[in-house]
Design an enzyme around this catalytic site. Structure first.
Site, short mmCIF file in Angstrom:
data_model
loop_
_atom_site.label_atom_id
_atom_site.label_comp_id
_atom_site.label_asym_id
_atom_site.label_seq_id
_atom_site.Cartn_x
_atom_site.Cartn_y
_atom_site.Cartn_z
N ASN A 15 0.91 -1.08 0.04
CA ASN A 15 0.05 -0.07 0.13
C ASN A 15 0.91 1.30 0.19
O ASN A 15 0.20 2.29 -0.39
CB ASN A 15 -1.04 0.11 1.20
CG ASN A 15 -0.21 -0.31 2.37
OD1 ASN A 15 0.41 -1.26 2.74
ND2 ASN A 15 -0.44 0.57 3.33
N GLY A 81 7.35 -4.29 7.11
CA GLY A 81 8.29 -4.08 8.24
C GLY A 81 7.94 -2.81 9.22
O GLY A 81 7.01 -1.75 8.61
N TYR A 144 15.44 -3.58 15.68
CA TYR A 144 15.33 -3.39 14.14
C TYR A 144 16.46 -4.18 13.56
O TYR A 144 16.22 -5.04 12.50
CB TYR A 144 15.18 -1.96 13.63
CG TYR A 144 15.03 -1.92 12.36
CD1 TYR A 144 13.52 -2.09 11.66
CD2 TYR A 144 16.05 -1.54 11.36
CE1 TYR A 144 13.64 -1.87 10.24
CE2 TYR A 144 15.74 -1.23 9.97
CZ TYR A 144 14.53 -1.26 9.42
OH TYR A 144 14.25 -1.31 7.94
N LYS A 148 16.38 -7.70 11.05
CA LYS A 148 16.91 -7.60 9.96
C LYS A 148 18.05 -8.23 9.64
O LYS A 148 18.23 -8.96 8.46
CB LYS A 148 17.08 -5.96 9.23
CG LYS A 148 16.00 -5.32 9.23
CD LYS A 148 14.86 -5.56 8.24
CE LYS A 148 13.80 -4.86 8.25
NZ LYS A 148 12.75 -5.23 7.09
P1 NDP Z 1 6.72 2.00 5.43
O1 NDP Z 1 6.66 2.48 6.72
O2 NDP Z 1 6.49 3.28 4.20
O3 NDP Z 1 5.94 1.03 4.86
C1 NDP Z 1 5.90 -0.10 5.58
C2 NDP Z 1 4.79 -1.34 5.17
O4 NDP Z 1 4.71 -2.42 5.87
C3 NDP Z 1 3.45 -0.71 5.18
O5 NDP Z 1 2.89 -1.07 4.02
C4 NDP Z 1 2.88 -1.25 6.28
O6 NDP Z 1 1.34 -1.22 6.47
C5 NDP Z 1 3.50 -2.67 6.30
N1 NDP Z 1 3.45 -3.41 7.68
C6 NDP Z 1 3.80 -3.00 8.89
N2 NDP Z 1 3.47 -3.92 9.75
C7 NDP Z 1 2.52 -4.75 9.02
C8 NDP Z 1 1.74 -6.07 9.31
N3 NDP Z 1 1.88 -6.47 10.80
N4 NDP Z 1 1.34 -6.57 8.66
C9 NDP Z 1 1.20 -6.26 7.29
N5 NDP Z 1 1.88 -5.20 6.83
C10 NDP Z 1 2.48 -4.59 7.75
O7 NDP Z 1 8.23 1.39 5.19
P2 NDP Z 1 8.96 1.30 3.90
O8 NDP Z 1 8.43 1.34 2.46
O9 NDP Z 1 10.33 2.32 3.84
O10 NDP Z 1 9.88 -0.05 4.00
C11 NDP Z 1 9.42 -1.19 3.53
C12 NDP Z 1 10.59 -2.17 4.08
O11 NDP Z 1 11.73 -2.00 3.63
C13 NDP Z 1 10.44 -2.57 5.39
O12 NDP Z 1 10.73 -3.91 5.72
C14 NDP Z 1 11.70 -1.81 6.14
O13 NDP Z 1 12.12 -2.11 7.05
C15 NDP Z 1 12.70 -1.74 4.69
N6 NDP Z 1 13.61 -0.79 4.69
C16 NDP Z 1 13.22 0.49 4.42
C17 NDP Z 1 14.28 1.48 4.43
C18 NDP Z 1 14.04 2.81 4.15
O14 NDP Z 1 15.03 3.62 3.97
N7 NDP Z 1 12.83 3.34 3.79
C19 NDP Z 1 15.79 1.04 4.55
C20 NDP Z 1 15.96 -0.28 4.63
C21 NDP Z 1 14.98 -1.19 4.91
P3 NDP Z 1 0.61 0.09 6.88
O15 NDP Z 1 0.52 0.80 6.07
O16 NDP Z 1 -0.90 -0.84 7.11
O17 NDP Z 1 1.20 0.36 8.47
#
Ligand code: NDP
Length: 238
Positions: A15, A81, A144, A148
């Protein structure tokens, strides 16, 4: 496996942020893309099933629905995440457990459910979204970074278990990517990261999506158990 098009692909948390960009890339390539998501809206062409990666029953129900509509999942991307940053001495059990349950156990649950169909198909691609912090560490990120880093063990163990069945499992380790997760960091911390990134810029969500798409392709059939950094050089030397 077709390199492009018509595969059943599942990306958790499509999303927003990185997950959304990954889903959009697979849709653009003509794949059948589904997501398990909790809230928000989805990119066009993505089949959304509401679920929570912390809950085995909800993952199972979502897979059953996705398989009925798209066929067995051939490519799974564990992207969902969360962060609950806090200094070690102040970090609560709940902050630790929530992050491990979502990021590490969530990926385990999704990979486990996906593996059933992949073993039957004798092909599959498992991609786990980790972080540069897995190896680099981060102040306030004991929970975290542990979650990871654990993904690397999962991918490598899956590789040893299922590598002979046409299934690969890899980790993508993004650096600082411009999303809601990083926009929440204090400005001072953002600037410190920027100064340490050889590329001289933060990453874009599509930088990560491109690496995921490659690892899911036929061309990457002989890459498994790898940790692919997408970090502009931030973590070089891990
Ligand atoms: P966002 O916070 O923008 O998005 C996180 C996503 O995970 C959202 O869609 C959220 O849903 C979903 N989510 C969280 N908890 C759950 C759950 N229990 N069940 C289902 N869905 C869940 O993060 P990013 O897009 O930045 O991150 C995506 C991934 O990349 C993560 O794993 C993050 O750790 C990793 N990452 C990101 C980095 C960055 O710089 N941004 C760097 C390194 C890794 P909802 O909208 O409902 O909360």
């Amino acid at each position: 496996m077709d390199e492009q098009g018509a595969r059943s692909v599942l990306v958790t948390g499509a999303n927003r942020g990185i997950g959304r960009a990954i889903a959009e890339r697979f849709v653009a390539a003509g794949d059948k893309v589904a997501t398990i998501y909790r809230s928000g809206d989805l990119p066009d062409g993505v089949l959304g099933v509401v679920g929570d990666v912390r809950d085995t029953a909800s993952i199972d129900a979502a897979f059953t629905q996705i398989e009925a509509e798209h066929g067995p999942v051939e490519v799974v991307v564990a992207n969902a995440g969360v962060t609950r940053d806090q200094l070690l001495m102040r970090m609560s059990d709940e902050d630790f457990d929530t992050v491990l349950d979502t990021n590490l156990a969530g990926a385990f649950r999704v990979a486990r459910r996906a593996s059933k169909g992949m073993i039957r198909l004798r092909r599959g691609r498992i991609v786990l979204i980790s972080s540069v912090v897995a190896m680099y560490g981060g102040p306030g990120q004991v929970n975290y970074s542990a979650s990871k880093a654990g993904l690397i063990g999962i991918a490598r163990s899956i590789t040893r278990e299922l590598g002979g069945r046409g299934i690969t499992a890899n980790v993508v380790a993004p650096g600082f990517i411009d999303t809601a997760m990083t926009q929440a960091l204090p400005e001072k911390q953002q600037q410190a990261y920027l100064a340490a990134i050889p590329a001289g810029r933060f990453g874009a969500v599509d930088d990560v999506a491109a690496a995921v798409q490659f690892l899911a392709s036929d061309a990457a059939a002989y890459i498994s158990g790898a940790v692919v950094p997408v970090d502009g050089g931030l973590g070089m030397g891990h």
